[in-house]
Design a protein around this motif. Structure first.
Motif, PDB file in Angstrom:
ATOM      1  N   LEU A 121     -76.785 -46.595 -71.890  1.00  0.00           N
ATOM      2  CA  LEU A 121     -76.564 -48.016 -71.644  1.00  0.00           C
ATOM      3  C   LEU A 121     -75.868 -48.239 -70.313  1.00  0.00           C
ATOM      4  O   LEU A 121     -76.283 -49.085 -69.511  1.00  0.00           O
ATOM      5  N   ILE A 122     -74.814 -47.478 -70.044  1.00  0.00           N
ATOM      6  CA  ILE A 122     -74.100 -47.641 -68.782  1.00  0.00           C
ATOM      7  C   ILE A 122     -75.004 -47.260 -67.615  1.00  0.00           C
ATOM      8  O   ILE A 122     -74.997 -47.918 -66.567  1.00  0.00           O
ATOM      9  N   GLY A 123     -75.822 -46.224 -67.790  1.00  0.00           N
ATOM     10  CA  GLY A 123     -76.765 -45.861 -66.736  1.00  0.00           C
ATOM     11  C   GLY A 123     -77.766 -46.960 -66.459  1.00  0.00           C
ATOM     12  O   GLY A 123     -78.062 -47.291 -65.303  1.00  0.00           O
ATOM     13  N   ALA A 124     -78.294 -47.580 -67.528  1.00  0.00           N
ATOM     14  CA  ALA A 124     -79.268 -48.663 -67.355  1.00  0.00           C
ATOM     15  C   ALA A 124     -78.624 -49.888 -66.704  1.00  0.00           C
ATOM     16  O   ALA A 124     -79.221 -50.536 -65.836  1.00  0.00           O
ATOM     17  N   LEU A 125     -77.406 -50.225 -67.126  1.00  0.00           N
ATOM     18  CA  LEU A 125     -76.713 -51.370 -66.533  1.00  0.00           C
ATOM     19  C   LEU A 125     -76.406 -51.120 -65.061  1.00  0.00           C
ATOM     20  O   LEU A 125     -76.492 -52.044 -64.231  1.00  0.00           O
ATOM     21  N   SER A 126     -76.075 -49.888 -64.709  1.00  0.00           N
ATOM     22  CA  SER A 126     -75.799 -49.597 -63.298  1.00  0.00           C
ATOM     23  C   SER A 126     -77.068 -49.676 -62.457  1.00  0.00           C
ATOM     24  O   SER A 126     -76.994 -49.935 -61.253  1.00  0.00           O
ATOM     25  N   ASP A 127     -78.233 -49.465 -63.069  1.00  0.00           N
ATOM     26  CA  ASP A 127     -79.490 -49.638 -62.347  1.00  0.00           C
ATOM     27  C   ASP A 127     -79.739 -51.096 -61.994  1.00  0.00           C
ATOM     28  O   ASP A 127     -80.494 -51.397 -61.074  1.00  0.00           O
ATOM     29  N   VAL A 128     -79.122 -52.009 -62.749  1.00  0.00           N
ATOM     30  CA  VAL A 128     -79.325 -53.444 -62.526  1.00  0.00           C
ATOM     31  C   VAL A 128     -78.187 -54.039 -61.714  1.00  0.00           C
ATOM     32  O   VAL A 128     -78.414 -54.757 -60.733  1.00  0.00           O
ATOM     33  N   TRP A 129     -76.962 -53.746 -62.088  1.00  0.00           N
ATOM     34  CA  TRP A 129     -75.806 -54.426 -61.500  1.00  0.00           C
ATOM     35  C   TRP A 129     -75.109 -53.626 -60.404  1.00  0.00           C
ATOM     36  O   TRP A 129     -74.142 -54.103 -59.829  1.00  0.00           O
ATOM     37  N   GLY A 130     -75.546 -52.418 -60.171  1.00  0.00           N
ATOM     38  CA  GLY A 130     -74.933 -51.624 -59.102  1.00  0.00           C
ATOM     39  C   GLY A 130     -74.006 -50.563 -59.642  1.00  0.00           C
ATOM     40  O   GLY A 130     -73.539 -50.615 -60.777  1.00  0.00           O
ATOM     41  N   GLU A 137     -82.412 -54.944 -52.639  1.00  0.00           N
ATOM     42  CA  GLU A 137     -83.755 -55.246 -53.122  1.00  0.00           C
ATOM     43  C   GLU A 137     -84.044 -54.629 -54.478  1.00  0.00           C
ATOM     44  O   GLU A 137     -84.999 -55.018 -55.153  1.00  0.00           O
ATOM     45  N   MET A 138     -83.228 -53.665 -54.890  1.00  0.00           N
ATOM     46  CA  MET A 138     -83.412 -53.041 -56.194  1.00  0.00           C
ATOM     47  C   MET A 138     -82.535 -53.678 -57.262  1.00  0.00           C
ATOM     48  O   MET A 138     -82.568 -53.268 -58.425  1.00  0.00           O
ATOM     49  N   ARG A 139     -81.741 -54.676 -56.878  1.00  0.00           N
ATOM     50  CA  ARG A 139     -80.901 -55.376 -57.838  1.00  0.00           C
ATOM     51  C   ARG A 139     -81.452 -56.772 -58.090  1.00  0.00           C
ATOM     52  O   ARG A 139     -81.983 -57.404 -57.190  1.00  0.00           O
ATOM     53  N   PRO A 140     -81.347 -57.301 -59.287  1.00  0.00           N
ATOM     54  CA  PRO A 140     -81.835 -58.657 -59.551  1.00  0.00           C
ATOM     55  C   PRO A 140     -80.972 -59.693 -58.853  1.00  0.00           C
ATOM     56  O   PRO A 140     -79.833 -59.434 -58.472  1.00  0.00           O
ATOM     57  N   GLN A 163     -83.039 -43.755 -61.976  1.00  0.00           N
ATOM     58  CA  GLN A 163     -82.098 -42.643 -61.842  1.00  0.00           C
ATOM     59  C   GLN A 163     -80.943 -42.758 -62.834  1.00  0.00           C
ATOM     60  O   GLN A 163     -80.549 -41.787 -63.471  1.00  0.00           O
ATOM     61  N   GLY A 164     -80.380 -43.969 -62.948  1.00  0.00           N
ATOM     62  CA  GLY A 164     -79.232 -44.146 -63.837  1.00  0.00           C
ATOM     63  C   GLY A 164     -79.583 -43.894 -65.290  1.00  0.00           C
ATOM     64  O   GLY A 164     -78.805 -43.303 -66.040  1.00  0.00           O
ATOM     65  N   PRO A 169     -88.024 -53.740 -62.070  1.00  0.00           N
ATOM     66  CA  PRO A 169     -87.717 -52.395 -62.548  1.00  0.00           C
ATOM     67  C   PRO A 169     -87.416 -52.274 -64.014  1.00  0.00           C
ATOM     68  O   PRO A 169     -87.609 -51.227 -64.590  1.00  0.00           O
ATOM     69  N   HIS A 170     -86.916 -53.312 -64.657  1.00  0.00           N
ATOM     70  CA  HIS A 170     -86.463 -53.136 -66.037  1.00  0.00           C
ATOM     71  C   HIS A 170     -87.275 -53.946 -67.034  1.00  0.00           C
ATOM     72  O   HIS A 170     -86.844 -54.173 -68.139  1.00  0.00           O
TER      73      HIS A 170
END
Length: 464
Positions: free
Chosen positions: A63-72, A188-191, A339-340, A444-445
């Motif tokens: 979960l933390i890995g997925a959230l870091s893929d979105v929020w940094g 560009e990879m963040r919403p 990656q996250g 991405p998600h």
């Protein structure tokens, strides 16, 4: 970007070093507080505490890995380091609360997954094995001197000073992340907003494990990580005590042992790892590291003389190349926006091992009647005396370290599994997966369209 300079591997290195340096200082006081708080069945309670922490890490890491893929990455680095280090001041304030908070801190004790994702954001594929080796070597470097410093300060000035110093190092780490670490995830990879959808299927550890089973490469990697890290985690929880109690090392000798093995590990994970990756390849490097780990654990299990421990420690330094080599293989074959998630999955398995390993080792030591209440006797009698070997009919006179032999068997199974890991995920050479990879960059998600979402592999072939 807020922070000092452009994001670099050195930012990640400093974060890891400070966090584990703070905990390394507490190596000696931790044994004392643990025994004072749980005088009966100390090893079992230690296993229970780390078991709860490991289970929570396993549940939260994806979960933390997925959230870091979105929020940094930066915000989650701050979160993980803060909660991982939160129990430190409680060691002297309230031992019961200290162990309770350690258990609950497992929810956020996944700094490595965010760090590896941070490194993957800012490095090219051919650089990642070296970068991961540097991060892992930094972890070893943080343990080269910190236990010895903590032991000296504890003996000279008391445990309170050590706890205050460790708390100060933890605060320094938090301040460094807040002020100096720049965000690594490109804009560009963040919403555009924090309300963007997150794939909860990827964040659910059990859904991730189900998905792992549908990608044979990820499944093999995860089994390899589990079987090889389970004995390593148990070893971390009990080995220093084992050296003092069974082998008869003094506190000074244990500190010297940690320092020498740590320095050798740094060399192995920086110089040797890079040479091996270039000369024999990623997979063969993993296999070689597992081979060294089998030899090391078997030597610990059967060894009864100090020189055997020193020799096995040198082998242990070489075995430390395994995990950075595995992380490099995973990141090389993973989409940038995933990656996250994937590193979080691997770190989650390690978190599960961090719970099961100490519990398993503690239980086996308990079966062979090894307890902390013999420490005072060992220190009084000195190096020549080995209480657990005093009786020639004692099982430990034949097998001094039974948990280590179990660990050697586990790593042997890991080696057999790793033999089947392909260098590249050959099943993904079709163009359709490449097209999906391009589409995933735009959103991405979002869950993939169609009915095949459950069978889409997590790893992408880097050679496509």
């Amino acid at each position: 970007r807020q922070g000092i300079g452009e994001p670099s591997v050195y930012h990640a290195v400093v974060v890891i070093f400070l966090e584990f340096f703070a905990w390394g200082l507490l190596t000696t006081p931790m044994l004392t507080v643990l025994h004072q708080t749980f005088p009966q069945h100390t090893f079992l309670m230690n296993g229970l505490i780390h078991g709860v922490k490991g289970l929570l890490s396993f549940l939260s890491a994806p979960l933390i890995g997925a959230l870091s893929d979105v929020w940094g990455r930066k915000s989650f680095l701050l979160l993980t380091v803060f909660f991982t280090c939160a129990p430190i001041p409680l060691m002297k304030i309230s031992p019961w609360w200290y162990f309770a908070v350690i258990s609950m801190s497992g929810v956020f004790a996944v700094t490595f997954s965010v760090i590896f994702a941070y490194v993957a954001d800012i490095t090219q594929e051919h650089e990642r094995s070296t970068a991961y080796g540097l991060v892992s070597a930094t972890f070893a470097a943080s343990l080269v001197t910190s236990p010895a410093i903590g032991a000296y300060l504890s003996q000279a000035y008391g445990d309170t000073l050590v706890v205050v110093l460790a708390s100060g190092v933890a605060l320094l780490d938090i301040g460094f992340i807040l002020l100096a670490v720049p965000e690594s995830l490109p804009e560009e990879m963040r919403p555009v907003s924090w309300g963007a959808p997150i794939s909860w299927e990827q964040a659910d550890p059990f859904a991730s494990l189900r998905k792992v089973g549908q990608d044979s490469t990820v499944l093999l990697i995860c089994i390899t990580v589990f079987l090889s890290y389970l004995p390593e985690a148990g070893q971390y929880s009990s080995f220093f005590l084992y050296l003092r109690q069974v082998i008869g090392f003094s506190s000074e000798t244990v500190a010297a042992f940690i320092g020498v093995v740590g320095i050798l590990s740094i060399l192995a994970q920086t110089v040797v790892l890079g040479i091996l990756m270039r000369s024999i390849g990623n997979k063969n490097t993993i296999l070689l590291g597992l081979g060294f780990q089998i030899l090391q654990l078997a030597w610990y299990g059967f060894g009864s003389q100090p020189w055997m421990m020193w020799a096995a420690g040198a082998v242990a330094a070489m075995s430390s190349i395994t995990f950075p080599a595995i992380s490099a293989m995973v990141s090389r074959n993973t989409d940038p926006d995933q990656q996250g998630v994937v590193q979080g999955m691997i770190t989650g398995i390690r978190g599960l091992c961090n719970g099961l390993g100490p519990a398993l080792y503690g239980f086996v030591f308990y079966l062979f009647h090894v307890e902390l209440n013999e420490m005072a006797e060992v220190e009084t009698l000195g190096k020549a005396s080995k209480p657990n070997m005093a009786n020639p009919t004692d099982e430990s006179s034949i097998i001094p370290g039974p948990p280590f032999l179990f660990g050697a068997c586990s790593v042997l199974l890991s080696l057999l599994v790793a033999l089947f890991i392909p260098e590249h995920n050959l099943a993904l050479r079709s163009g359709s997966h490449k097209k999906h990879s391009i589409g995933a960059q735009a959103h991405p998600h979002s869950p993939p369209a169609g009915g095949s979402d459950g069978k889409e592999p997590l790893l992408e072939d880097s050679s496509v």
